[in-house]
Structures are given as C-alpha cells and as structure tokens.
Design a protein around this motif. Structure first.
Motif, short mmCIF file in Angstrom:
data_model
loop_
_atom_site.label_atom_id
_atom_site.label_comp_id
_atom_site.label_asym_id
_atom_site.label_seq_id
_atom_site.Cartn_x
_atom_site.Cartn_y
_atom_site.Cartn_z
N GLY A 1 -25.57 -14.24 12.49
CA GLY A 1 -24.54 -13.17 13.05
C GLY A 1 -23.42 -14.39 13.73
N ARG A 2 -22.63 -13.96 14.49
CA ARG A 2 -21.58 -14.74 14.99
C ARG A 2 -21.10 -14.20 16.52
NH1 ARG A 2 -18.98 -11.28 16.57
NH2 ARG A 2 -17.33 -10.15 15.25
N ILE A 3 -20.65 -15.36 17.16
CA ILE A 3 -19.99 -14.83 18.45
C ILE A 3 -18.48 -15.65 18.25
CG2 ILE A 3 -21.76 -15.13 20.18
CD1 ILE A 3 -20.01 -18.09 20.73
N GLU B 1 -9.26 -12.53 19.15
CA GLU B 1 -9.74 -11.15 18.49
C GLU B 1 -8.83 -10.42 18.15
OE1 GLU B 1 -13.08 -10.99 17.93
OE2 GLU B 1 -13.65 -11.32 20.16
N HIS B 2 -9.04 -9.91 17.02
CA HIS B 2 -8.16 -8.92 16.12
C HIS B 2 -6.75 -9.99 15.69
CE1 HIS B 2 -10.13 -5.22 16.49
NE2 HIS B 2 -10.42 -5.44 17.90
N THR B 3 -6.90 -11.11 15.63
CA THR B 3 -5.89 -11.91 15.07
C THR B 3 -6.12 -12.21 13.41
OG1 THR B 3 -7.21 -13.76 15.74
CG2 THR B 3 -5.35 -13.21 17.16
N ASP B 4 -7.16 -12.29 13.13
CA ASP B 4 -7.56 -12.64 11.56
C ASP B 4 -6.82 -11.79 10.84
OD1 ASP B 4 -9.34 -10.26 11.91
OD2 ASP B 4 -11.11 -11.11 11.22
N TYR B 5 -6.76 -10.50 10.81
CA TYR B 5 -5.99 -9.71 10.07
C TYR B 5 -4.70 -9.80 10.09
CZ TYR B 5 -6.66 -6.25 13.30
OH TYR B 5 -6.85 -5.34 14.42
N ASN B 6 -4.23 -10.58 11.15
CA ASN B 6 -2.77 -10.92 11.41
C ASN B 6 -2.51 -12.44 10.98
OD1 ASN B 6 -1.65 -8.16 12.42
ND2 ASN B 6 -3.06 -8.37 14.14
N LYS C 1 -11.60 -1.91 7.14
CA LYS C 1 -10.43 -3.06 6.64
C LYS C 1 -10.53 -4.38 7.30
CE LYS C 1 -9.27 -0.24 3.27
NZ LYS C 1 -9.63 -0.45 1.83
N CYS C 2 -11.53 -4.81 7.47
CA CYS C 2 -11.80 -6.22 8.56
C CYS C 2 -11.12 -7.28 7.96
CB CYS C 2 -13.27 -6.38 8.49
SG CYS C 2 -13.92 -7.06 7.11
N GLY C 3 -10.97 -8.45 8.70
CA GLY C 3 -10.37 -9.64 8.41
C GLY C 3 -11.54 -10.47 7.79
N ILE C 4 -11.08 -11.75 7.92
CA ILE C 4 -12.22 -12.74 7.20
C ILE C 4 -13.11 -13.44 8.40
CG2 ILE C 4 -10.72 -14.96 7.40
CD1 ILE C 4 -12.69 -13.80 4.43
N MET C 5 -12.78 -12.91 9.59
CA MET C 5 -13.59 -14.15 10.45
C MET C 5 -15.16 -13.90 10.58
SD MET C 5 -13.50 -14.09 14.69
CE MET C 5 -14.00 -12.34 15.00
N ASP C 6 -15.83 -12.77 10.40
CA ASP C 6 -17.24 -12.64 10.50
C ASP C 6 -17.84 -13.28 9.40
OD1 ASP C 6 -16.29 -11.21 12.49
OD2 ASP C 6 -17.00 -9.13 11.62
N GLN C 7 -17.36 -13.07 8.08
CA GLN C 7 -17.92 -13.59 6.83
C GLN C 7 -17.68 -15.06 6.82
OE1 GLN C 7 -15.88 -10.95 7.10
NE2 GLN C 7 -17.61 -9.41 6.62
N ALA D 1 -10.76 3.70 14.17
CA ALA D 1 -9.77 3.17 15.12
C ALA D 1 -9.61 1.70 14.69
CB ALA D 1 -10.58 3.22 16.37
N TYR D 2 -10.31 1.12 14.33
CA TYR D 2 -10.28 -0.31 13.75
C TYR D 2 -9.04 -0.17 12.92
CZ TYR D 2 -10.89 -5.20 11.89
OH TYR D 2 -10.81 -6.45 11.78
N ASN D 3 -9.17 0.60 11.73
CA ASN D 3 -8.18 0.67 10.73
C ASN D 3 -6.80 0.86 11.25
OD1 ASN D 3 -10.31 -0.11 8.95
ND2 ASN D 3 -10.54 1.76 8.23
N MET E 1 -16.14 -8.70 23.17
CA MET E 1 -16.14 -9.56 22.08
C MET E 1 -16.23 -8.71 20.81
SD MET E 1 -18.73 -12.55 21.09
CE MET E 1 -19.88 -11.49 20.42
N GLY E 2 -15.68 -9.18 19.58
CA GLY E 2 -15.80 -8.49 18.50
C GLY E 2 -14.74 -7.26 18.27
N GLY E 3 -14.89 -6.35 17.37
CA GLY E 3 -14.04 -5.21 17.14
C GLY E 3 -13.82 -4.56 18.34
C1 GLA Z 1 -14.46 -7.28 13.52
C2 GLA Z 1 -13.83 -7.60 12.28
C3 GLA Z 1 -13.04 -9.13 12.39
C4 GLA Z 1 -12.20 -9.25 13.24
C5 GLA Z 1 -12.80 -8.58 14.64
C6 GLA Z 1 -11.94 -8.53 15.74
O1 GLA Z 1 -15.55 -8.11 13.82
O2 GLA Z 1 -15.20 -7.61 11.26
O3 GLA Z 1 -12.82 -9.30 11.04
O4 GLA Z 1 -11.06 -8.46 13.10
O5 GLA Z 1 -13.42 -7.33 14.55
O6 GLA Z 1 -11.50 -9.71 16.11
#
Ligand code: GLA
Length: 381
Positions: free
Chosen positions: A25-27, A32-37, A164-170, A218-220, A331-333
């Motif tokens: 997992g990750r911290i 936050e919410h910058t990855d898909y931007n 429709k998440c960004g790339i951060m977590d993976q 809500a995220y999308n 933290m996170g979404g």
């Molecule tokens: C979720 C998403 C990430 C990122 C965070 C917010 O964890 O999977 O891509 O957008 O929310 O930073």
C-alpha cells in the motif's frame, strides 16, 4: 506468518507450491489530487501490503482464492469472462490490460492475502494490482517495464472498476523503496527518491473508519471540474496541457466563465502543486516545521476548496493542531479514510491518547491507529 498461511492454503487447494510475490500500500506525504492534473505527488510504499502465491498451470483460466474474503473465483482470460466478485475484477483487469499490451499470459492458480486496511485510503487496490502485474510480467516473460506495470493497474481501475484515478498509487506500489519517498512529476513521469527518516518525528495515520458510498463518483466529478477549468484556461493560453501548467493568474482570468465550484477545485490544485515542491525543499534542509505547515494548508484546501474531507477528518485535523502536532491532513482520495500526521516523538503518546479519547466520545466509535514504515514496493520474495 502470512507467507506460511498462504503457502499452506495453496498446497491444500492446488496440491503443490508456486512462486511468491508481494507489493505494498502507500502513503502520500503531500500532493493530493494533483496526479491526474499532471502535477507532483510525493508518495512512498509502506510496510502493509499484499502477498500472492502464483503458479501458471498451462490452462486458459485463472483460479484465485482470496484468504481475506474466504472466497474462490474462477474466470477465463477473454473479455466476456469478467467475474462477479470485486476483488476478482482487479485480477481480471490486470490480466486483460497485460494482454492488451501484447503480453502473452496463460491461466494460473493463486492464493493471496493482504494487511492493507480496506477503505482507509492506503490503496489496497493498487497493492493488489501491482502484485499481479509484477508477478504475471515475470512469470510469463511479458517484458513490460515498471511504468507500464503501473499503467496496467491504473487502466484496471479505469476500465474494470469505474474509478478514473491518476497514476500515483500504482506508481508508488511499483517503484516504492525502503526509507524513501518518491517525488513524481505526473506529466513527464520523471521521479526522484528522497531519503525520508525524520529524526525525532513519527508518521502516524489515524483512520476515521468512515467510508463514503459514493466516493468513486465524487472522485470522478472532481476530475471533471479540473478538466473544465483547464479547458477554459486553455482558450487564453493554448500551451496549457494540464491544470498543473496553469498560473494562478490565468485561473483568475476565467473566474466568471466557469462554475464557482470548478474555480475552487482548480485553485486548490494549483496551490497544491507548488506545496509539493516547497515540502521537498524543506525536507532537504531538514525543516520539518515547514513540511508540517504545508500539510495543514493542504488539509484546509482539501476540506474547503476541494471538498473531499468530512466532519470526522476535520475533527482529527483540529485535534492535531491543538496537540501541537507538526503536520496533519486528510490523505488519499478523501471522503473518509485517514489523516496522516507528522508528530514529534515526545508528543506522540499524548496525541494518540487524546485523539482516541475525544474521537470516540464524539463519534461513538474508536479510530484506528497505524504506524507506518516506508518500505519496498512490488517484488518477488
Ligand atoms: C486516489 C487515486 C490517486 C490520487 C489520490 C488523490 O488515491 O487513486 O490517483 O488521485 O486519490 O491524490
């Protein structure tokens, strides 16, 4: 222990043993919410993750057993074979996404288990995706690099799980390294490891145990707001590819043209991208007070501008301030989950004691406390 249990169960279900893989997992310290931007993030993999024993069996089907759900799923590798269980959809999605990228994978047997708390914002799903993406790539010699493996996980979320998440977590769970946070530029995918071992401080997560039903829609929706704001700015400044390219002034120019809500979302993102850079500079100076202050600013933005906090998390954040915690934020979404707190060692016990007591009094259930250690990401054991 987990390893032994998985091995025993694998033997029991499938007769012999396979190879063992793991991911984490990750911290995210900030960003936050910058990855898909196309902005910066600053995550690290943690010592809570997922382990899977896997053995290719020459068939065309996947036979998977989830120890945590105590459920078995069997599915084929063709598009129409999507399984019913959500957890199995992640594995199915990873298989499909590898196949789409030309990977020639076949059927396999697997038993897996994890210790990333579910719904806490620690990316248990990325841990699952990365473990299987990494493992199948190895076992079937698909030749995908780590960036592509992270994208396999991200596309799984997009195409099979509706987020429709960004790339951060993976990215964090594929590239994670012990004792390091990773600053990633999500537009160029350039990244840098920062040793993170703040002497005299602890990182602790407080889980509100709140989970919001509509979190993924809500995220999308947040993502759409950012895209609207970007499109408006682009009309004046065609060079703007993503929101992180925009200057604050350029956002002000379009204030009257976009819904107030979209304006506030974009205002947060533009500020947050800069905060990641400021935090990295502060870390290099060993200036944890600035790091912490930025975390509080992020919380304010996530709560008031981006509106992904909730009563419980705002409460924990205010409590952290009162207890002189150096930095604290959701933290996170968001929409539930944890706050991440940077706290001086000598204040740790008092803070945790107070947080558990006051939170329980107010909300009728105790929060959960997780100490985290920054650890390695996807790997073969
Ligand atoms: C979720 C998403 C990430 C990122 C965070 C917010 O964890 O999977 O891509 O957008 O929310 O930073």
């Amino acid at each position: 222990m987990m390893k032994q249990k998985i091995t025993d169960l694998f033997k029991e279900k499938f007769g012999s043993v396979g190879e063992m893989f793991a991911s984490a997992g990750r911290i995210n310290l900030i960003g936050e919410h910058t990855d898909y931007n196309g902005g910066y993030v600053f995550p690290g993999a943690i010592d809570k993750g997922l382990m899977a024993m896997i053995r290719p069996d020459g068939s065309n089907t996947v036979k998977a057993y989830s120890m945590d759900y105590d459920q078995f799923a069997e599915f084929g590798l063709e598009e129409e074979d999507k399984p019913e269980q959500q957890w199995a959809c992640y594995i199915f999605g990873v298989c499909r996404e590898i196949i789409k990228r030309g990977g020639k994978i076949g059927g396999f047997e697997t038993v897996f288990a994890g210790d990333v708390p579910l719904g806490a914002g620690l990316s248990s799903s990325a841990a699952l995706e990365s473990t299987f993406a990494f493992a199948l790539n190895e076992l079937f010699g698909c030749g995908l690099d780590k960036f592509e493996l992270a994208r396999v996980g991200q596309s799984t979320e997009h195409n099979y799980c509706g987020v429709k998440c960004g790339i951060m977590d993976q990215f964090a769970s594929c590239f994670g390294r012990k004792d390091c946070l990773i600053r990633l530029n999500c537009k160029t995918m350039e990244y840098k490891y920062f040793p993170f071992n703040p002497k005299g401080y602890k990182l602790v997560l407080i889980d509100s145990c709140v989970k919001h039903e509509l979190a993924s829609s809500a995220y999308n929706k947040r993502r759409e707001s950012c895209e609207n704001a970007t499109a408006a700015i682009r009309r004046n400044h065609p060079e703007v590819e993503c929101l992180s390219d925009a200057k604050r002034l350029w956002l002000d120019e379009v204030r009257e043209e976009i819904p107030e809500e979209d304006f506030l979302r974009a205002e947060y993102v533009i500020g947050e991208v800069q905060r990641v850079l400021d935090v990295c500079d502060a870390l290099e100076r060993g200036d944890y007070e600035t790091v912490g202050e930025m975390m509080y600013q992020t919380h304010f933005g996530l709560s008031k501008l981006y509106e992904v906090s909730c009563e419980e998390l705002d409460f924990l954040n205010r409590l952290a301030r009162k207890c002189d915690v150096t930095g604290s934020r959701v933290m996170g979404g968001g929409f539930g989950g944890c706050t991440i707190n940077l706290v001086k060692e000598e204040l740790y016990d008092a803070f945790i004691g107070e947080a558990v007591k006051k939170f329980t009094e107010k909300f009728g259930h105790a929060p959960k406390i997780y100490d985290v250690v920054i650890s390695d990401g996807a790997r073969k054991l």
